[in-house]
Each structure stands twice: as structure tokens, then as C-alpha cells.
Design an enzyme around this catalytic site. Structure first.
Site, PDB file in Angstrom:
ATOM      1  N   ARG A  22       0.765  -1.458   0.330  1.00 45.34           N
ATOM      2  CA  ARG A  22       0.086   0.095  -0.097  1.00 45.34           C
ATOM      3  C   ARG A  22       1.082   1.117  -0.239  1.00 45.34           C
ATOM      4  NH1 ARG A  22       1.206  -2.397   4.889  1.00 45.34           N
ATOM      5  NH2 ARG A  22       1.285  -0.826   6.724  1.00 45.34           N
ATOM      6  N   LYS A  24      12.691   5.670   4.670  1.00 43.15           N
ATOM      7  CA  LYS A  24      11.459   5.664   3.851  1.00 43.15           C
ATOM      8  C   LYS A  24      11.745   6.731   3.229  1.00 43.15           C
ATOM      9  CE  LYS A  24       7.594   2.411   5.845  1.00 43.15           C
ATOM     10  NZ  LYS A  24       6.874   2.508   6.709  1.00 43.15           N
ATOM     11  N   CYS A  50      -3.400   0.842  17.021  1.00 45.67           N
ATOM     12  CA  CYS A  50      -2.588  -0.451  16.219  1.00 45.67           C
ATOM     13  C   CYS A  50      -2.837  -0.991  14.579  1.00 45.67           C
ATOM     14  CB  CYS A  50      -2.750  -1.498  17.307  1.00 45.67           C
ATOM     15  SG  CYS A  50      -1.632  -1.741  18.464  1.00 45.67           S
TER      16      CYS A  50
END
Lengths: 339, 67
Positions: free
Chosen positions: A66, A81, A181
Site C-alpha cells: 500500500r 522511507k 494499532c
């Protein structure tokens, strides 16, 4: 190159004038995960002047489903990242200046990052940092756009200082527990839907068309086929400590900062040194190869396996300890190997 | 009891008389939830006490952290 933004300029609410405004704007994107990569790509394609994108983590295989800017090679190399995102964003549009930062955002960092910023995009994964962004937004009078998703569910709200309620008004306290979470997983259309809401609002702000803002809290569940908009203006509290008359910006106070954090759903503890340090990764590779097995070393981080744990040591000083949720166990490993 | 929740008609046990018991029924009482009741946004301090009647329209939005 004048063709580049022609379709966006043909869109009446933006036009050539709006495009000129977009090209003068500097957007801060906090987080380069699913939402951050989506927002960054859209805003870079739209032609903003500058993007600052900040993230503390590195690319993993579980991100590729994703997180749209990353490739297999980024996961293989455990590239931070922010670094991987910058590489791809520059390929997409070399006219946009990309400031990529590999760092954990705390109070000091958010103050520094927010200088000369027109808009803050929330692409974080927890409420501690969102509350910090919230107070910084109020203090520096910068709009920000909350966005979050889990499973097939997503939610977004645009916060304009002096106009809308702020996140402190809405939540009152920092939510703890299950909310952050990602144990419920996530599907990419939920990400894309939140990104679409966030980026549409961002464009309105960048072209200064404030009247067209949605002004409602939006939430949806793409699997259960639900979509909800609610007006929450009345939630704004005159005595709010973040945006009210006697504001103290409680979420920017240093005492609220944590130096260790359990990364949700990741079986990982992050430890951040109290003082900034720059780690000598070559030296550490040598020292740690006695007890451990070196997994990856690149210019930004060192990843080493020691027994059932993996330590990922960043040049900026932070250490991620994978294979535990126990802060004291993580600390003992940290002190054993990094002093 | 029959409510319209987020646009859908939902049947709940007659024991669900307040917003608080509704949130418990859906097991979201421990989450941060914004509730709109018949077009009015409810204050968080008092939302759980809000009495419900058959046919009420409710919008429930819970805050999540992932991203």
C-alpha cells in the site's frame, strides 16, 4: 513544460492563478507510510514548490502492498522511507524541491520543521505526534489535515486555526491503546480514500479557496458500505488549552515527550537518545559482528541480528529493537550493545 | 429498539436506552467516539447519558490512529 499542469489549470476552481499559488507553497508531510506516500505523490505531481517529508522508519516488505512510492529493492536494502520517497518523488517531478528527513519528530523537531510552512499533512500513525502537530499548528497558525485509516475504515478532518475546533477540543485527551494499532490490517483503497480527502482539502488550502473546504468530519467504511459526514463546529471549546483564549500548548511541553516508544503492531521498541548523537556505523558494524550477524548496512542505518532480536541502528542515534514489546528488555539490550 | 445508525436501520435490544449503552452494545465504549444524535452533535462529557427513543437517527464516528 507548460503542458505539465494544463489539466489542473483547466479545472476552473484552480485555473492558472491557482496553479501559480500552488507553485509557491511549501507543505510539510509528517510520516512517509501509506498516507504520506500517497499525499506526497499527489502534491508533487500537482506542482507545489517544496515538500518536506519526514519519517523515522525504513522500508519493509509488508509496506509494499500500500505504500505507493516504494519498490522491492527499497525493502531489500532497508532504505529509510524518507530517502526512498525522495528518490521516487524526484523522478516524478524534478521541478519540486524535496527535503527528506530521517528522524523521529519530537517537540524540538516539529518547531524546526514548521518554519515557513503553508500546510501540514498528517500521515502519522499515533496520537502523541498528532497532538504535537495540533499545538504547533495553533501556535504557528498553520492549517493541518488529520487523516487515519485501519482495515477498510478511514477518517479525516481539516483543522484551520481560528476557525474550526482543534484536535484537543475534539479528543480532550490523547487516546491510548487499541486505536493506534494496525492489528486489524489495512486495505489500500481505504488508504487511497483518505489520501483523496486529504489532498482535495490540501489543494483548496493551497489555492486559498477556503470557502470550498468540507468543514465536516468525514468517515467511511469501504467494506461495510458506510459513509458519514458530521458537522462538529460546536465542539470548539473557548477554554481549550491548545486553541482557546488562554492557551498553553500542553502538547508542546517537553515533559510530555517520551524517549522510548513501543511501535504498534510491530513487536518493536524504539529508543531515542536524550541527547542527539551521530553514530559511527562502520565502527558499530565491526563491534557488533562479534555477538551478532550483520543483516544490512547502508549509509543511513545498520541492521544486526543478535539472538532472537534485530537491532536497527540509525545514523541519527535512534535504535529500533525488533522482537520485543517489553521496554525494559529493549533498554537492557540497548545499553549492553550501545552503552 | 430501532435506530438509523450511519444511514442504516439497526435493531438493538430494548435494554439499549442511552448512547452509553448503545456504545457498549457495539463494543466501542472504550474508543473515542463522536456522536451526532438527530442532527445534534453531543458533548463528550454528557454523551453517554443521552436518552434514546425508537427511530432516532445517529451518526457514530470513531477515531483511529493508523496511517
Amino acid at each position: 513544460m507548460s503542458e505539465r499542469y494544463s489539466r489542473q489549470e483547466l479545472f476552473d476552481p484552480i485555473g492558472k492563478e491557482g496553479q501559480m499559488k500552488i507553485q509557491q507553497k511549501h507543505v510539510l508531510i509528517v510520516g512517509a507510510g501509506a498516507l504520506g506516500t500517497g499525499s506526497a505523490e499527489a502534491l508533487v505531481r500537482a506542482g507545489v514548490q517544496k515538500i518536506t517529508i519526514v519519517d523515522r522508519d525504513y522500508v519493509e516488505w509488508s509496506n509494499l502492498q500500500r505504500q505507493q512510492l516504494y519498490h522491492e529493492q527499497d525493502a531489500r536494502n532497508r532504505l529509510p522511507k524518507a530517502v526512498a520517497a525522495k528518490r521516487r518523488l524526484t523522478e516524478v517531478n524534478s521541478e519540486v524541491e524535496i527535503d527528506a528527513r530521517v528522524m523521529d519528530v519530537g517537540v524540538e523537531e516539529i518547531e524546526e520543521l514548521s518554519r515557513d510552512i503553508d500546510l501540514i499533512m498528517d500521515a502519522t500513525d499515533n496520537f502523541d505526534i498528532r497532538m504535537m502537530i495540533n499545538d504547533m499548528s495553533q501556535k504557528a497558525n498553520i492549517p493541518w489535515i488529520y487523516g487515519a485509516c485501519v482495515g477498510s475504515y478511514g477518517i479525516s478532518y481539516t483543522i484551520i486555526p481560528g476557525e474550526t475546533p482543534c484536535l484537543q477540543c475534539i479528543l480532550e485527551t490523547v487516546p491510548i491503546g487499541g486505536l493506534t494499532c494496525d492489528t486489524a490490517g489495512i486495505i489500500s483503497p481505504a488508504v487511497q480514500m483518505v489520501v483523496s480527502y486529504q489532498v482535495s482539502e490540501a489543494m483548496k488550502i493551497l489555492v486559498e479557496d477556503f470557502q470550498s473546504l468540507r468543514k465536516k468530519l468525514v468517515s467511511f467504511d469501504l467494506w461495510q458500505n458506510q459513509h458519514t459526514f458530521i458537522q462538529i463546529d460546536k465542539i470548539k471549546k473557548p477554554n481549550c488549552l491548545s486553541c482557546g483564549h488562554e492557551r498553553t500548548y500542553p502538547n508542546l511541553s517537553f515533559t510530555n515527550q517520551t524517549k522510548t516508544a513501543v511501535l504498534c503492531g510491530r513487536d518493536t521498541v524504539q529508543i531515542r537518545p536524550a541527547e542527539p548523537v551521530e553514530r559511527d556505523l562502520d565502527h558499530l558494524t565491526q563491534a557488533l559482528s562479534i555477538d551478532g550477524e550483520i543483516d544490512v548496512q547502508n549509509p543511513y542505518l545498520l541492521s544486526v541480528d543478535i539472538n532472537q532480536h534485530r537491532l536497527v541502528i540509525f545514523k541519527d542515534g535512534r535504535v529500533l529493537i525488533h522482537g520485543t514489546k517489553d521496554i525494559s528488555e529493549a533498554k537492557s539490550l540497548y545499553y549492553r550493545y550501545l552503552g | 429498539m430501532r435506530f438509523f445508525i450511519n444511514g442504516d436501520q439497526v435493531e438493538v435490544p430494548a435494554s439499549v436506552q442511552t448512547v452509553g449503552s448503545l456504545l457498549e452494545h457495539f463494543d466501542i465504549d472504550n474508543k473515542v467516539v463522536i456522536v451526532e444524535h438527530n442532527g445534534n452533535i453531543l458533548s463528550k462529557d454528557t454523551q453517554t447519558e443521552q436518552k434514546l427513543e425508537d427511530g432516532d437517527r445517529l451518526e457514530l464516528v470513531h477515531f483511529v490512529g493508523g496511517g
